[in-house]
Write a protein that holds these residues in place. Structure first.
Motif, PDB file in Angstrom:
ATOM      1  N   LYS A  65      -7.165  13.631   3.233  1.00 15.86           N
ATOM      2  CA  LYS A  65      -5.786  14.143   2.783  1.00 15.86           C
ATOM      3  C   LYS A  65      -4.855  13.100   2.364  1.00 15.86           C
ATOM      4  CE  LYS A  65      -6.052  18.429   5.693  1.00 15.86           C
ATOM      5  NZ  LYS A  65      -5.365  18.955   6.914  1.00 15.86           N
ATOM      6  N   ILE A  66      -4.336  13.042   0.918  1.00 16.08           N
ATOM      7  CA  ILE A  66      -3.481  12.056   0.332  1.00 16.08           C
ATOM      8  C   ILE A  66      -2.114  12.884  -0.041  1.00 16.08           C
ATOM      9  CG2 ILE A  66      -2.884  10.364  -1.215  1.00 16.08           C
ATOM     10  CD1 ILE A  66      -6.074   9.771  -1.121  1.00 16.08           C
ATOM     11  N   SER A  67      -1.190  12.309   0.565  1.00 18.90           N
ATOM     12  CA  SER A  67       0.301  12.790   0.298  1.00 18.90           C
ATOM     13  C   SER A  67       1.287  11.724  -0.091  1.00 18.90           C
ATOM     14  CB  SER A  67       0.871  13.677   1.282  1.00 18.90           C
ATOM     15  OG  SER A  67       2.003  14.154   0.972  1.00 18.90           O
ATOM     16  N   VAL A  68       1.808  11.886  -1.479  1.00 19.28           N
ATOM     17  CA  VAL A  68       2.688  10.574  -1.793  1.00 19.28           C
ATOM     18  C   VAL A  68       3.797  11.224  -2.368  1.00 19.28           C
ATOM     19  CG1 VAL A  68       2.956   8.660  -3.063  1.00 19.28           C
ATOM     20  CG2 VAL A  68       0.640   9.013  -2.314  1.00 19.28           C
ATOM     21  N   LEU A  99      -2.794  -1.236   0.726  1.00 17.03           N
ATOM     22  CA  LEU A  99      -2.954  -0.240   1.445  1.00 17.03           C
ATOM     23  C   LEU A  99      -4.470  -0.144   1.835  1.00 17.03           C
ATOM     24  CD1 LEU A  99      -0.521   2.463  -0.066  1.00 17.03           C
ATOM     25  CD2 LEU A  99      -0.190   0.787   1.999  1.00 17.03           C
ATOM     26  N   HIS A 100      -5.349  -0.619   0.688  1.00 16.84           N
ATOM     27  CA  HIS A 100      -6.819  -0.415   0.722  1.00 16.84           C
ATOM     28  C   HIS A 100      -7.489  -0.537   2.101  1.00 16.84           C
ATOM     29  CE1 HIS A 100     -10.927  -1.495  -0.168  1.00 16.84           C
ATOM     30  NE2 HIS A 100     -11.005  -0.275  -0.578  1.00 16.84           N
ATOM     31  N   ILE A 146      -2.830   4.176  -5.331  1.00 14.28           N
ATOM     32  CA  ILE A 146      -3.295   5.190  -4.629  1.00 14.28           C
ATOM     33  C   ILE A 146      -4.656   5.818  -5.285  1.00 14.28           C
ATOM     34  CG2 ILE A 146      -2.967   7.784  -4.650  1.00 14.28           C
ATOM     35  CD1 ILE A 146      -1.586   5.891  -2.363  1.00 14.28           C
ATOM     36  N   ALA A 147      -4.612   5.546  -6.917  1.00 19.72           N
ATOM     37  CA  ALA A 147      -5.640   5.819  -7.781  1.00 19.72           C
ATOM     38  C   ALA A 147      -6.853   5.002  -7.182  1.00 19.72           C
ATOM     39  CB  ALA A 147      -5.362   5.407  -9.113  1.00 19.72           C
TER      40      ALA A 147
END
Length: 362
Positions: free
Chosen positions: A253-256, A270-271, A232-233
Motif C-alpha cells: 500500500k502506498i499513500s502520498v 526512500l528506496h 515513488i515511481a
C-alpha cells in the motif's frame, strides 16, 4: 601579482563610506573654524572656509582608499612581522609626503599663490600639523589592519565551509555508489529466481521494470536530489519486481499526499528503507504481509511512515548497508532529522523518517 592588486581594490561601499566620512569631518571642521573666527577681521564665510580647506580633506579620501588597498597587500600571511612593519613604514613615508605635496599644491592653485614660496609654506604648515597628520595616519592604518584581518577571517571560514561541503558531497556520492550495486544485486537476483521457477513472462516483465529503474538512475546520476513523485515511481518499479518474485507474500500500500509530490528530497533516500521492509516481509511464512508506505507533509517537515510485517522472533537488527547508508547520508545532510525504527504490537515494525523541507520547496 595582477590578481593580488585586483583583490586589494576596495569595494564601492568602502569608497563611498570613506568619502562620506571625510566630507562630514570636512564640514564639521569648516564650521568650527567659521565659529572661532566669525568675530575677527580675518573671518571668512563658511563656504569660503570650506573651499580653502578642501584640498587637505579631499586628499584624505584618496589616502584612506590607497592605504586600505596597500594594507591588504602588505598584510599577507606569508610575511613576517618585521617585513610588515618595514613595508608599513615605507608606505607611510611615501603616502604622507605625497599627501602633503599634492594638497599644498592644490591649495596654492586655488589661492593663486606664487610657487616660489611653496616649500617655506609647506615647512611652516608641517611644524604645526605634522603631529595631527601622524595621529590620523596611524588611526587609519589600525582601522585598515583590523578590516583586513576581519575580511581574511571571513574568507578563511568560507573556504573551510566550501571544503567541508565538497568533502560531504564526495562522501554522499560514495554512499550512493554503494547503494546502486546493492540494489542491482537484489533486483538481478529476483530476475534469476523467476527464470529458475520457469516464470519466463514474469522474468521478462521484471527485466523491463529493472530497465526502467536503471534509466532513472542514469538520468539522475549527477543529481543530489529528486522529486518525491520520481522516488515513488522508482519504488513502485521495485515493488512490482518483488511482488512477481514473492507472489502473494506481499500486500503493498502506498499513500502520498498531493502537496508532497513535487518536493525535493535526497536521491535514492526512500528506496533502501522500502527494500529493508520487503526483505523482512518476504521471509515470513504467512501471505499478504503488509508493506505500507505513507508520505505526508506537516508544516515545514516531510513525514514518511513505513509499516511492515515481521516475524515474532525477529529482532530486526539486520538492517544492512541500505539503512546504515541512509542514516549516514541523513547525518551529513541535515542537522535536524529523525530516522526511527521500532517494533509495534501485532508483529509489525514501523520506520519513521522526518526531514526538513528546504526553503526552495516551501
Amino acid at each position: 601579482m595582477k590578481s593580488l592588486f585586483k583583490e586589494s581594490i576596495p569595494n564601492k561601499f568602502f569608497i563611498l563610506s570613506a568619502t562620506m566620512f571625510w566630507l562630514a569631518v570636512h564640514a564639521i571642521y569648516a564650521h568650527l573654524e567659521y565659529r572661532a573666527f566669525e568675530e575677527s577681521e580675518k573671518a571668512l564665510g563658511w563656504i569660503q572656509g570650506w573651499y580653502e580647506l578642501s584640498p587637505w580633506f579631499i586628499a584624505y579620501i584618496f589616502l584612506t582608499v590607497i592605504l586600505y588597498s596597500l594594507t591588504k597587500i602588505i598584510e599577507q600571511k606569508d610575511r613576517s612581522i618585521f617585513q610588515k612593519t618595514l613595508l608599513h613604514l615605507c608606505t607611510m613615508a611615501v603616502l604622507l609626503i605625497f599627501n602633503w605635496l599634492s594638497s599644498t599644491a592644490v591649495y596654492f592653485i586655488i589661492k593663486s599663490f606664487n610657487f616660489s614660496n611653496f616649500f617655506p609654506f609647506l615647512v611652516n604648515m608641517l611644524s604645526t600639523t605634522i603631529q595631527l597628520d601622524l595621529l590620523i595616519y596611524f588611526a587609519l592604518l589600525f582601522v585598515c589592519i583590523g578590516l583586513t584581518s576581519h575580511e581574511r577571517q571571513i574568507k578563511e571560514k568560507l573556504e573551510f565551509k566550501n571544503l567541508q561541503t565538497a568533502l560531504i558531497d564526495e562522501q554522499l556520492k560514495t554512499l550512493r555508489s554503494q547503494l546502486n550495486p546493492h540494489f542491482l544485486f537484489n533486483a538481478l537476483n529476483t530476475a534469476v529466481s523467476l527464470i529458475r521457477l520457469k516464470r519466463d513472462d514474469d522474468a521478462v516483465q521484471a527485466l523491463a521494470e529493472l530497465s526502467s529503474m536503471l534509466r532513472k538512475i542514469l538520468e539522475h546520476k549527477n543529481d543530489s536530489n529528486s522529486k518525491v513523485k520520481e522516488e515513488i515511481a522508482f519504488i513502485k518499479n521495485y515493488l512490482c519486481i518483488q511482488q512477481m518474485r514473492f507472489s502473494d507474500k506481499l500486500d503493498v500500500k502506498i499513500s502520498v499526499d498531493d502537496n508532497c509530490l513535487d518536493l525535493d528530497i535526497p536521491n535514492m533516500l526512500l528506496h533502501p528503507l522500502v527494500e529493508n521492509a520487503v526483505q523482512h516481509g518476504s521471509q515470513l511464512e504467512s501471505n499478504r504481509n503488509l508493506v505500507d508506505l505513507d508520505v505526508s507533509r506537516k508544516d515545514d517537515q516531510l513525514l514518511v511512515k513505513l509499516t511492515n510485517k515481521v516475524a515474532e522472533n525477529d529482532e530486526h537488527k539486520g538492517f544492512g548497508i541500505g539503512v546504515s547508508n541512509t542514516r549516514d547520508r541523513l547525518a551529513k545532510m541535515y542537522k535536524d532529522y529523525c530516522l526511527d525504527l521500532h517494533p509495534k504490537q501485532g508483529g509489525f515494525f514501523e520506520t519513521t523518517l522526518i526531514i526538513p523541507i528546504s526553503a526552495a520547496n516551501a
